[in-house]
Enzyme design. Structure first.
Site, PDB file in Angstrom:
ATOM      1  N   ARG A 212       0.155  44.634 -11.810  1.00  0.00           N
ATOM      2  CA  ARG A 212       0.491  43.618 -10.802  1.00  0.00           C
ATOM      3  C   ARG A 212       1.582  44.134  -9.871  1.00  0.00           C
ATOM      4  O   ARG A 212       1.580  43.831  -8.673  1.00  0.00           O
ATOM      5  CB  ARG A 212       0.955  42.331 -11.481  1.00  0.00           C
ATOM      6  CG  ARG A 212      -0.145  41.327 -11.758  1.00  0.00           C
ATOM      7  CD  ARG A 212      -1.265  41.894 -12.622  1.00  0.00           C
ATOM      8  NE  ARG A 212      -2.236  40.895 -13.045  1.00  0.00           N
ATOM      9  CZ  ARG A 212      -2.155  40.224 -14.186  1.00  0.00           C
ATOM     10  NH1 ARG A 212      -1.173  40.464 -15.054  1.00  0.00           N
ATOM     11  NH2 ARG A 212      -3.071  39.333 -14.498  1.00  0.00           N
TER      12      ARG A 212
ATOM     13  N   ASP B 254      -5.663  46.023 -13.695  1.00  0.00           N
ATOM     14  CA  ASP B 254      -5.933  44.580 -13.678  1.00  0.00           C
ATOM     15  C   ASP B 254      -6.672  44.239 -12.392  1.00  0.00           C
ATOM     16  O   ASP B 254      -7.038  45.142 -11.633  1.00  0.00           O
ATOM     17  CB  ASP B 254      -4.627  43.778 -13.826  1.00  0.00           C
ATOM     18  CG  ASP B 254      -4.846  42.511 -14.642  1.00  0.00           C
ATOM     19  OD1 ASP B 254      -5.694  41.699 -14.227  1.00  0.00           O
ATOM     20  OD2 ASP B 254      -4.195  42.329 -15.687  1.00  0.00           O
TER      21      ASP B 254
ATOM     22  N   HIS C 253     -10.682  41.161 -15.942  1.00  0.00           N
ATOM     23  CA  HIS C 253      -9.479  41.733 -15.295  1.00  0.00           C
ATOM     24  C   HIS C 253      -9.778  43.095 -14.676  1.00  0.00           C
ATOM     25  O   HIS C 253      -8.979  44.024 -14.787  1.00  0.00           O
ATOM     26  CB  HIS C 253      -8.322  41.848 -16.309  1.00  0.00           C
ATOM     27  CG  HIS C 253      -7.694  40.538 -16.667  1.00  0.00           C
ATOM     28  ND1 HIS C 253      -6.764  39.910 -15.875  1.00  0.00           N
ATOM     29  CD2 HIS C 253      -7.872  39.730 -17.742  1.00  0.00           C
ATOM     30  CE1 HIS C 253      -6.381  38.768 -16.452  1.00  0.00           C
ATOM     31  NE2 HIS C 253      -7.048  38.642 -17.583  1.00  0.00           N
TER      32      HIS C 253
ATOM     33  N   GLU D 213      -9.307  36.858 -21.616  1.00  0.00           N
ATOM     34  CA  GLU D 213      -9.546  36.080 -20.392  1.00  0.00           C
ATOM     35  C   GLU D 213     -10.765  36.604 -19.628  1.00  0.00           C
ATOM     36  O   GLU D 213     -10.655  37.049 -18.494  1.00  0.00           O
ATOM     37  CB  GLU D 213      -8.296  36.116 -19.494  1.00  0.00           C
ATOM     38  CG  GLU D 213      -7.121  35.386 -20.111  1.00  0.00           C
ATOM     39  CD  GLU D 213      -5.896  35.372 -19.210  1.00  0.00           C
ATOM     40  OE1 GLU D 213      -5.185  34.355 -19.218  1.00  0.00           O
ATOM     41  OE2 GLU D 213      -5.630  36.371 -18.508  1.00  0.00           O
TER      42      GLU D 213
ATOM     43  N   TRP E 209       4.861  40.373 -17.904  1.00  0.00           N
ATOM     44  CA  TRP E 209       3.856  40.283 -16.830  1.00  0.00           C
ATOM     45  C   TRP E 209       4.636  40.135 -15.527  1.00  0.00           C
ATOM     46  O   TRP E 209       5.666  39.467 -15.488  1.00  0.00           O
ATOM     47  CB  TRP E 209       2.944  39.072 -17.065  1.00  0.00           C
ATOM     48  CG  TRP E 209       2.260  39.118 -18.397  1.00  0.00           C
ATOM     49  CD1 TRP E 209       2.600  38.420 -19.511  1.00  0.00           C
ATOM     50  CD2 TRP E 209       1.129  39.931 -18.753  1.00  0.00           C
ATOM     51  NE1 TRP E 209       1.745  38.733 -20.557  1.00  0.00           N
ATOM     52  CE2 TRP E 209       0.831  39.653 -20.108  1.00  0.00           C
ATOM     53  CE3 TRP E 209       0.339  40.848 -18.066  1.00  0.00           C
ATOM     54  CZ2 TRP E 209      -0.216  40.269 -20.789  1.00  0.00           C
ATOM     55  CZ3 TRP E 209      -0.707  41.456 -18.735  1.00  0.00           C
ATOM     56  CH2 TRP E 209      -0.983  41.169 -20.089  1.00  0.00           C
TER      57      TRP E 209
HETATM   58  C1  ACM Z   1      -2.587  37.780 -21.422  1.00  0.00           C
HETATM   59  O1  ACM Z   1      -1.599  37.052 -21.285  1.00  0.00           O
HETATM   60  N1  ACM Z   1      -3.488  37.855 -20.459  1.00  0.00           N
HETATM   61  C2  ACM Z   1      -2.799  38.554 -22.624  1.00  0.00           C
END
Ligand code: ACM
Length: 501
Positions: free
Chosen positions: A146, A175, A229, A293, A434
């Protein structure tokens, strides 16, 4: 006699009268196999102290590798400081590296400075320490997909991990919003996927980082996300997706993207090609392949994916996720590596996967009962993108939780009510940063510290002595100050992209 306030706290520490003082004539006596620890000691202490610490047979600081010290395990060490000398011993080089970090913390905090410091006596208190970690996996995940960070920053980050006896840097390299790992056969991955949010590493930079980290006892564990992702990869190679003829941009939003890899042979071959290069660059036994996800709408809508599910005898397109992970996990196993991935519920992956439960801590128990080795990463206690307080002056962060210092300290990777067999499958834990809301490295460090110190304390000691930790942390923060770790948010620029979740 002030107690040495170390983070993490050693398992056994006895403070003795007296001090040992390092000086210009102090030499190291280095046993075979201890050369790396000697180099690290010189590297870490050199800039501030100017101590040359040459190797000599009669050196008063003894670094000794002794394979007979099996009680110290893979990473434990014994450290004895007397007024005439220092003895650091371990069964493995990794233990000596941990002991070097302890010796560094025993010195005056100025020893951590990057510039020469004068007028300080480089002395350490006499102590007897025997120290081994509770968990073998003590890590931190950094999302460089990111927000790209230059490799010079990753080296600093590794140094900060090693100071806290953390031994894993989990690099989230790909990602929807970026692809940072070059793959020789697939140059568009970084040409297209490295833009627009920053850049990409060169292979030499990553190889150099792996070596730099190894010298500090840190393994770099790469993560390549699949089958979700992957929007940045699809922007580079749209034929990997589920819509023939469609083109994609590198995603410019946050959240969960519903464009995912196809399940045709070309998509599987792509993953194998990428991972083969990843395995060349990263010697880590564990290779992380994401897995989480992954909305399966595109597979439900795709005649080719539905056909694939039927051919493979699967109950429906949703089952292609486990099938996909099995195919790729098997490829890693065949190459002698250990597949690692996030788990959504503790029960969604083949049993030979090592898994990271990230949603609920309870999923960890489900996973160990299925026989998975587990690394605990539950978001409520390990996600550093959540604000660390409810203060209105806190910069914008991920919504939904407050993860304060005490919450991270309360993370119990193998709770007492688990059976010994269940607890034995827990390799450890890690924090995750993140970076959707983390525009600068100063901001990253503000979010990481001191919460990373709490994680380090828990995974090294296995103890939850909150008041003792707070007391030691007060002093430890002066170490972080010398290292230039910011205590307050720097002015928070606008998020680069518009948050959608
Ligand atoms: C995550 O928070 N996508 C593992």
């Amino acid at each position: 006699m002030p107690h040495p306030r170390l983070v993490p706290e050693p398992i056994h520490l006895q403070l003795l009268p007296g001090r040992f003082t390092f000086g210009a004539s102090t030499a190291l006596k280095v046993s075979p196999g201890a050369e790396g620890a000697a180099r690290l000691l010189r590297t870490l202490l050199g800039p501030a102290t100017g101590l040359p610490l040459p190797a000599r047979p009669d050196g008063s600081v003894v670094l000794a590798l002794d394979h007979a010290l099996t009680g110290l395990g893979e990473e434990g060490y014994g450290l004895t400081v007397g007024s005439e000398g220092v003895l650091l011993r371990a069964a493995r080089p990794q233990g000596l590296l941990a002991g070097v970090q302890t010796l560094r913390q025993l010195l005056p905090v100025e020893a951590l400075a990057a510039e020469p410091v004068s007028g300080v006596a480089w002395s350490v208190p006499c102590v007897q320490i025997t120290d081994t970690p509770r968990f073998p996996w003590r890590g931190s995940m950094l999302d460089v997909a990111r927000r790209f960070q230059p490799v010079s920053y990753l080296r600093r980050y590794v140094d900060l991990l090693a100071l806290h006896k953390l031994n894993v840097l989990h690099l989230h390299l790909t990602d929807d919003q970026g692809w940072r790992m070059p793959v020789a056969e697939l140059p568009r991955l970084t040409e297209v996927g490295g833009d627009p949010h920053g850049g990409a590493y060169t292979r030499d930079e990553l190889t150099g980082l792996v070596a730099y980290a190894a010298e500090r006892g840190v393994t770099v564990v790469p993560e390549i996300e699949m089958p979700g992702h992957v929007r940045a990869a699809l922007a580079a190679y749209p034929e990997l997706g589920n819509h023939p003829g469609r083109s994609y941009d590198v995603w410019d939003r946050w959240g969960v993207c519903d464009t995912i890899l196809g399940v045709h042979d070309g998509a599987l071959e792509f993953c194998r090609t990428v991972l083969d290069e990843v395995m060349e660059v990263f010697p880590s036994p564990y290779i992380h392949i994401g897995g989480e996800e992954c909305p399966t709408t595109e597979w439900h809508d795709s005649p080719a994916a539905r056909r694939r599910a039927a051919e493979e005898g699967l109950p429906g397109p949703a089952a292609l996720h486990g099938w996909f992970m099995e195919r790729i996990g098997r490829h890693l196993l065949d190459a002698g590596r250990k597949p690692l991935s996030w788990t959504e519920n503790g029960a969604d992956l083949p049993p030979y996967f090592t898994v990271m439960p990230w949603r609920d801590a309870d999923h960890g128990r489900t996973a160990v009962r299925r026989g998975h080795p587990v690394i605990m990463a539950p978001h409520r206690t390990t996600y550093l993108d959540y604000p660390q307080s409810a203060s209105p002056t806190e910069p914008p962060g991920q919504a939904g939780e407050i993860v304060d210092l005490r919450t991270v300290h309360g993370n119990d990777p193998a709770p007492a009510d688990w059976s010994p067999e269940e607890a034995a499958r827990v390799l450890g834990s890690q924090v995750q940063l993140w970076t959707e809301y983390v525009p600068t490295t100063a901001h990253a460090e503000y979010l990481t510290f001191p919460r990373l110190c709490a994680l380090a304390e828990v995974v090294w000691t296995g103890r939850h002595d909150w008041s003792g930790f707070q007391e030691r942390l007060r002093h430890h923060r002066t170490r972080l100050d010398v290292l230039g770790v910011p205590r307050r948010p720097t002015s928070a620029p606008e998020p680069l992209l518009t948050p959608t979740s």
